[in-house]
Scaffold this motif. Sequence first.
Motif, PDB file in Angstrom:
ATOM      1  N   PRO A  96       5.697   3.745   2.278  1.00 43.35           N
ATOM      2  CA  PRO A  96       4.970   3.949   3.539  1.00 43.35           C
ATOM      3  C   PRO A  96       3.744   4.834   3.390  1.00 43.35           C
ATOM      4  N   ALA A  97       3.795   5.792   2.453  1.00 48.69           N
ATOM      5  CA  ALA A  97       2.613   6.622   2.229  1.00 48.69           C
ATOM      6  C   ALA A  97       1.454   5.763   1.744  1.00 48.69           C
ATOM      7  N   ALA A  98       1.733   4.864   0.799  1.00 45.98           N
ATOM      8  CA  ALA A  98       0.693   3.971   0.296  1.00 45.98           C
ATOM      9  C   ALA A  98       0.230   2.997   1.372  1.00 45.98           C
ATOM     10  N   ALA A  99       1.155   2.500   2.171  1.00 50.93           N
ATOM     11  CA  ALA A  99       0.798   1.564   3.237  1.00 50.93           C
ATOM     12  C   ALA A  99      -0.083   2.228   4.293  1.00 50.93           C
ATOM     13  N   LEU A 100       0.211   3.471   4.602  1.00 55.81           N
ATOM     14  CA  LEU A 100      -0.614   4.227   5.553  1.00 55.81           C
ATOM     15  C   LEU A 100      -2.055   4.284   5.061  1.00 55.81           C
ATOM     16  N   LEU A 101      -2.233   4.616   3.789  1.00 51.97           N
ATOM     17  CA  LEU A 101      -3.586   4.701   3.224  1.00 51.97           C
ATOM     18  C   LEU A 101      -4.269   3.336   3.224  1.00 51.97           C
ATOM     19  N   ALA A 102      -3.527   2.303   2.854  1.00 52.41           N
ATOM     20  CA  ALA A 102      -4.116   0.968   2.800  1.00 52.41           C
ATOM     21  C   ALA A 102      -4.560   0.495   4.177  1.00 52.41           C
ATOM     22  N   TRP A 103      -3.744   0.762   5.196  1.00 52.72           N
ATOM     23  CA  TRP A 103      -4.104   0.363   6.564  1.00 52.72           C
ATOM     24  C   TRP A 103      -5.388   1.065   6.991  1.00 52.72           C
ATOM     25  N   SER A 161       0.901   2.830  12.365  1.00 54.17           N
ATOM     26  CA  SER A 161       1.284   1.439  12.134  1.00 54.17           C
ATOM     27  C   SER A 161       1.403   1.142  10.646  1.00 54.17           C
ATOM     28  N   GLY A 162       0.499   1.705   9.840  1.00 52.77           N
ATOM     29  CA  GLY A 162       0.567   1.504   8.403  1.00 52.77           C
ATOM     30  C   GLY A 162       1.834   2.071   7.804  1.00 52.77           C
ATOM     31  N   ALA A 163       2.212   3.264   8.250  1.00 54.14           N
ATOM     32  CA  ALA A 163       3.450   3.865   7.757  1.00 54.14           C
ATOM     33  C   ALA A 163       4.650   2.996   8.098  1.00 54.14           C
ATOM     34  N   VAL A 164       4.698   2.481   9.324  1.00 61.17           N
ATOM     35  CA  VAL A 164       5.815   1.628   9.729  1.00 61.17           C
ATOM     36  C   VAL A 164       5.815   0.330   8.924  1.00 61.17           C
ATOM     37  N   ALA A 165       4.636  -0.241   8.675  1.00 57.97           N
ATOM     38  CA  ALA A 165       4.567  -1.462   7.866  1.00 57.97           C
ATOM     39  C   ALA A 165       5.131  -1.225   6.469  1.00 57.97           C
ATOM     40  N   GLY A 166       4.814  -0.076   5.886  1.00 58.56           N
ATOM     41  CA  GLY A 166       5.356   0.244   4.573  1.00 58.56           C
ATOM     42  C   GLY A 166       6.855   0.455   4.601  1.00 58.56           C
ATOM     43  N   ILE A 203       4.883   1.806  -4.647  1.00 57.50           N
ATOM     44  CA  ILE A 203       3.529   2.126  -4.191  1.00 57.50           C
ATOM     45  C   ILE A 203       2.693   0.860  -4.066  1.00 57.50           C
ATOM     46  N   VAL A 204       2.791  -0.013  -5.066  1.00 57.39           N
ATOM     47  CA  VAL A 204       2.047  -1.275  -5.015  1.00 57.39           C
ATOM     48  C   VAL A 204       2.474  -2.104  -3.809  1.00 57.39           C
ATOM     49  N   LEU A 205       3.785  -2.169  -3.577  1.00 57.10           N
ATOM     50  CA  LEU A 205       4.283  -2.886  -2.399  1.00 57.10           C
ATOM     51  C   LEU A 205       3.710  -2.291  -1.119  1.00 57.10           C
ATOM     52  N   GLY A 206       3.690  -0.957  -1.022  1.00 55.82           N
ATOM     53  CA  GLY A 206       3.139  -0.316   0.161  1.00 55.82           C
ATOM     54  C   GLY A 206       1.679  -0.649   0.368  1.00 55.82           C
ATOM     55  N   LEU A 207       0.893  -0.639  -0.701  1.00 56.23           N
ATOM     56  CA  LEU A 207      -0.530  -0.976  -0.586  1.00 56.23           C
ATOM     57  C   LEU A 207      -0.717  -2.406  -0.087  1.00 56.23           C
ATOM     58  N   ILE A 208       0.071  -3.321  -0.630  1.00 51.86           N
ATOM     59  CA  ILE A 208      -0.025  -4.721  -0.199  1.00 51.86           C
ATOM     60  C   ILE A 208       0.380  -4.867   1.262  1.00 51.86           C
ATOM     61  N   ALA A 209       1.530  -4.269   1.628  1.00 58.09           N
ATOM     62  CA  ALA A 209       2.034  -4.407   2.997  1.00 58.09           C
ATOM     63  C   ALA A 209       1.076  -3.782   4.006  1.00 58.09           C
ATOM     64  N   GLY A 210       0.568  -2.594   3.700  1.00 59.62           N
ATOM     65  CA  GLY A 210      -0.347  -1.946   4.629  1.00 59.62           C
ATOM     66  C   GLY A 210      -1.596  -2.762   4.870  1.00 59.62           C
ATOM     67  N   VAL A 256      -2.119  -6.114   4.207  1.00 60.34           N
ATOM     68  CA  VAL A 256      -1.853  -7.445   4.779  1.00 60.34           C
ATOM     69  C   VAL A 256      -1.450  -7.338   6.247  1.00 60.34           C
ATOM     70  N   CYS A 257      -0.585  -6.365   6.577  1.00 59.88           N
ATOM     71  CA  CYS A 257      -0.155  -6.229   7.969  1.00 59.88           C
ATOM     72  C   CYS A 257      -1.311  -5.792   8.866  1.00 59.88           C
ATOM     73  N   ALA A 258      -2.231  -4.987   8.338  1.00 58.74           N
ATOM     74  CA  ALA A 258      -3.407  -4.592   9.119  1.00 58.74           C
ATOM     75  C   ALA A 258      -4.249  -5.800   9.486  1.00 58.74           C
ATOM     76  N   LEU A 259      -4.267  -6.787   8.614  1.00 58.56           N
ATOM     77  CA  LEU A 259      -4.991  -8.027   8.903  1.00 58.56           C
ATOM     78  C   LEU A 259      -4.145  -8.989   9.734  1.00 58.56           C
ATOM     79  N   ALA A 260      -2.825  -8.972   9.516  1.00 65.08           N
ATOM     80  CA  ALA A 260      -1.938  -9.931  10.186  1.00 65.08           C
ATOM     81  C   ALA A 260      -1.855  -9.708  11.688  1.00 65.08           C
ATOM     82  N   ILE A 261      -2.076  -8.467  12.142  1.00 69.30           N
ATOM     83  CA  ILE A 261      -1.979  -8.231  13.587  1.00 69.30           C
ATOM     84  C   ILE A 261      -3.074  -8.946  14.364  1.00 69.30           C
ATOM     85  N   GLU A 262      -4.105  -9.430  13.656  1.00 67.66           N
ATOM     86  CA  GLU A 262      -5.165 -10.188  14.318  1.00 67.66           C
ATOM     87  C   GLU A 262      -4.760 -11.638  14.564  1.00 67.66           C
ATOM     88  N   LEU A 263      -3.647 -12.070  13.952  1.00 64.90           N
ATOM     89  CA  LEU A 263      -3.242 -13.466  14.084  1.00 64.90           C
ATOM     90  C   LEU A 263      -2.997 -13.862  15.536  1.00 64.90           C
TER      91      LEU A 263
END
Length: 424
Positions: free
Chosen positions: A257-264, A282-287, A304-311, A313-320
């Motif tokens: 989640p730390a990595a996902a937060l940064l990625a978001w 939202s990024g933390a929750v996605a991670g 960490i890699v998973l968190g970066l990807i999830a953060g 991708v989910c930041a973009l996916a909410i636009e769907l």
Amino acid sequence: MDQGNTAFILIAAALVLLMTPGLAFFYGGLVKAKSVISMMMMSFGAMGLMGVLWVLYGYSIAFPTTAEGTTQVPWAIDFTNFSLAGVLEAPEGAAYPPLAFVAFQATFAIITVALVSGAIADRAKFGAWMVFAAIWATVVYFPVASWVFNFGLAEDGSFAYGGWITHGLQDVFGVGAIDFAGGTAVHINAGAAALALALVLGKRVGFQKGAHVPHNPPFVLLGAGLLWFGWFGFNAGSELAADNTAALAFVNTIAAPAAALLAWLIVEKIKDGKPTSVGAASGAVAGLVAITPACASLDPIWAIVLGLIAGAVCALAIELKFKLGFDDSLDVVGIHLVGGLIGTLYLGIFARGTGLIESGSINQLLVQAIAAFAVLIYSFVLAFVIGFAVEKTIGFRVKNEDEIAGIDTVVHGEEGYVLSDTRG
């Protein structure tokens, strides 16, 4: 009986229970000010409803007694455990009381149902939501929990593996699906149901990008913090023992989640020019969502890699929802369904020992995909049918004029914020 592990499980259960009030704050801050009571009440309603149903019959569906080594059928009821009658006493030699496990899994049922409510914020009747939640939990969550978590209490008090998604797939592919803490049973399950309900209830009045903004970002941050805190019980507690696997799950629940937060935040900065507090939460929750199935099966660097990807991708996916035209109010689909799919499928490549990278075999990826999409389709179809039936009978959606005015006073007779008291 191991008192240390018993205490560990009970503390983990308390942490997971705290996640639902945390979710209430997270969701409550995201809606408009005149809907905050309604939104938070759907989470608290889930706590009351699921707490009762789990004791009455939920556990008996999710964790039926089984002969060790047998495969549970996809939908089964253990009548000996109605009202927990069969697990009140700990068998001789048990590592911990069965009731500790009952309590731990009860909190999973509560949070899973509560997650779904975010898709129908600002426009759902509370009574209709409670009817939907009771039926959906009975025919979807309870059996899916049995498929995935696959613990059947054997006659000697030990847990026998038998869920078809793990044990059954292992018989065919040589490996079973990995879902340590609920990426499929909780997040994909809830996300698919959320998508179905968003389609049943339709769009909010004035639905368009930028029309509905969070009324209280501090609530969102508080909720995210409580969720992250409780998630340590969710993930590490799923080991059911205070050991090295629990410690690995704990560390990965920090890293991803730390990595996902940064990625978001990076995606927000690139896309919109400003990183936001709601984006950080939202990024933390996605991670957290993505690491849930994978927390005990990844080295921390791959978490960490998973968190970066999830953060990202989910930041973009909410636009769907704007591109595809469905109104998932609080992005349950973009975060929980998409994040759950990412975390579940990621294991097919990076899981320790069995993933494609280490084993050279595609079988783990195949079973991860089968598990993910079986739960997705089952939950979506039944949630749509249940939601449609509720809408056509007692009505699920409030009137448009009540939605515009704010449904707190209409549905609950309360206001979230009373700035002055003019009642005398």
